[in-house]
Scaffold this motif. Structure first.
Motif, PDB file in Angstrom:
ATOM      1  N   VAL A   1       0.848  -1.191   0.000  1.00  0.00           N
ATOM      2  CA  VAL A   1       0.000   0.000   0.000  1.00  0.00           C
ATOM      3  C   VAL A   1       0.886   1.246   0.000  1.00  0.00           C
ATOM      4  O   VAL A   1       1.859   1.323   0.754  1.00  0.00           O
ATOM      5  N   ASN A   2       0.542   2.221  -0.831  1.00  0.00           N
ATOM      6  CA  ASN A   2       1.261   3.492  -0.862  1.00  0.00           C
ATOM      7  C   ASN A   2       1.007   4.231   0.446  1.00  0.00           C
ATOM      8  O   ASN A   2      -0.080   4.725   0.692  1.00  0.00           O
ATOM      9  N   GLU A   3       2.035   4.336   1.296  1.00  0.00           N
ATOM     10  CA  GLU A   3       1.909   5.028   2.582  1.00  0.00           C
ATOM     11  C   GLU A   3       2.304   6.509   2.510  1.00  0.00           C
ATOM     12  O   GLU A   3       2.228   7.213   3.506  1.00  0.00           O
ATOM     13  N   GLU A   4       2.720   6.968   1.341  1.00  0.00           N
ATOM     14  CA  GLU A   4       3.079   8.381   1.175  1.00  0.00           C
ATOM     15  C   GLU A   4       1.832   9.257   1.317  1.00  0.00           C
ATOM     16  O   GLU A   4       0.702   8.798   1.150  1.00  0.00           O
TER      17      GLU A   4
ATOM     18  N   GLY B   1       7.584   0.359   4.221  1.00  0.00           N
ATOM     19  CA  GLY B   1       6.815   1.347   4.974  1.00  0.00           C
ATOM     20  C   GLY B   1       6.684   0.949   6.434  1.00  0.00           C
ATOM     21  O   GLY B   1       7.320  -0.006   6.893  1.00  0.00           O
TER      22      GLY B   1
ATOM     23  N   ALA C   1       3.909  -0.191   7.924  1.00  0.00           N
ATOM     24  CA  ALA C   1       3.134  -1.436   8.007  1.00  0.00           C
ATOM     25  C   ALA C   1       3.854  -2.533   7.234  1.00  0.00           C
ATOM     26  O   ALA C   1       4.635  -2.256   6.324  1.00  0.00           O
TER      27      ALA C   1
ATOM     28  N   GLY D   1       3.196  -2.077   3.667  1.00  0.00           N
ATOM     29  CA  GLY D   1       3.298  -0.688   3.228  1.00  0.00           C
ATOM     30  C   GLY D   1       4.590  -0.410   2.488  1.00  0.00           C
ATOM     31  O   GLY D   1       5.597  -1.095   2.680  1.00  0.00           O
TER      32      GLY D   1
ATOM     33  N   LEU E   1       6.829   3.127   0.493  1.00  0.00           N
ATOM     34  CA  LEU E   1       6.909   4.544   0.214  1.00  0.00           C
ATOM     35  C   LEU E   1       8.223   4.843  -0.484  1.00  0.00           C
ATOM     36  O   LEU E   1       9.035   3.942  -0.688  1.00  0.00           O
TER      37      LEU E   1
ATOM     38  N   GLY F   1      -2.822   5.639  -0.608  1.00  0.00           N
ATOM     39  CA  GLY F   1      -3.654   4.572  -0.055  1.00  0.00           C
ATOM     40  C   GLY F   1      -3.956   3.427  -1.010  1.00  0.00           C
ATOM     41  O   GLY F   1      -4.562   2.436  -0.612  1.00  0.00           O
TER      42      GLY F   1
ATOM     43  N   ARG G   1      -3.020   0.196  -3.540  1.00  0.00           N
ATOM     44  CA  ARG G   1      -2.060  -0.899  -3.560  1.00  0.00           C
ATOM     45  C   ARG G   1      -1.187  -0.769  -4.800  1.00  0.00           C
ATOM     46  O   ARG G   1      -1.678  -0.505  -5.886  1.00  0.00           O
TER      47      ARG G   1
END
Length: 166
Positions: free
Chosen positions: A31-34, A47, A49, A52, A54, A92, A94
């Motif tokens: 998942v894009n945590e940026e 990331g 998670a 996650g 980034l 947010g 994937r």
């Protein structure tokens, strides 16, 4: 129907974030945590998670691969285009991350197949975090000894990068 929006110039054989050969690529998802769009063809790091990812934060970031261009996200300003005009993964969403294979990456400087590969963690001029280059840029980039450029390219171009991470 898949929506692929690669940015290509005449003569290019690979667009940013494109997998060169699906049969030989190993891709994980995260998942894009940026807080912003993550451009494809840039370095992906672990990331907060477990699932996650980034862009690189600092020299201690753990490289997990390269963000891959999705075939199910539409190219749209304010949604999947970053501040530099690069197509990417919305906040947010994937993302696919290639950790073994060949992928088109954006380079910060002129590169060739005999050069070492470094990923940028601190922006400096044309070197934007997540881009690839040939040296440490005074401590602003980290070497990826398990990667190599397969073709030469000018600063700002897209070149094939072979990567082999666990």
């Amino acid at each position: 129907m898949p929506m692929t929006y690669g940015d290509m110039d005449a003569g290019d054989s690979l667009y940013q974030g494109q997998i060169a050969n699906q049969a030989q690529a190993k891709i994980r998802s995260a998942v894009n945590e940026e807080a912003n769009v993550v451009p494809v063809g840039y370095a992906a790091v672990q990331g907060a998670a477990d699932d996650g990812a980034l862009l690189p934060v600092d020299a201690n970031s753990v490289l997990i691969g390269v963000f891959v261009s999705p075939d199910d996200i539409e190219r749209r300003d304010g949604f999947s285009v970053d501040v530099n005009g690069d197509f990417g993964i919305p906040v947010g969403y994937r993302a696919g991350i290639v950790h073994e294979g060949v992928v088109g990456v954006k380079v910060a400087e002129t590169v060739s197949p005999i050069d070492d590969v470094f990923w940028v963690h601190t922006t400096n001029g044309a070197s934007i975090k997540g881009m690839f280059r040939t040296d440490a840029d005074t401590g602003r980039a980290v070497q990826a000894s398990n990667a190599r450029f397969l073709k030469s390219g000018a600063a700002g171009s897209v070149v094939p990068l072979a990567i082999d991470l666990p």
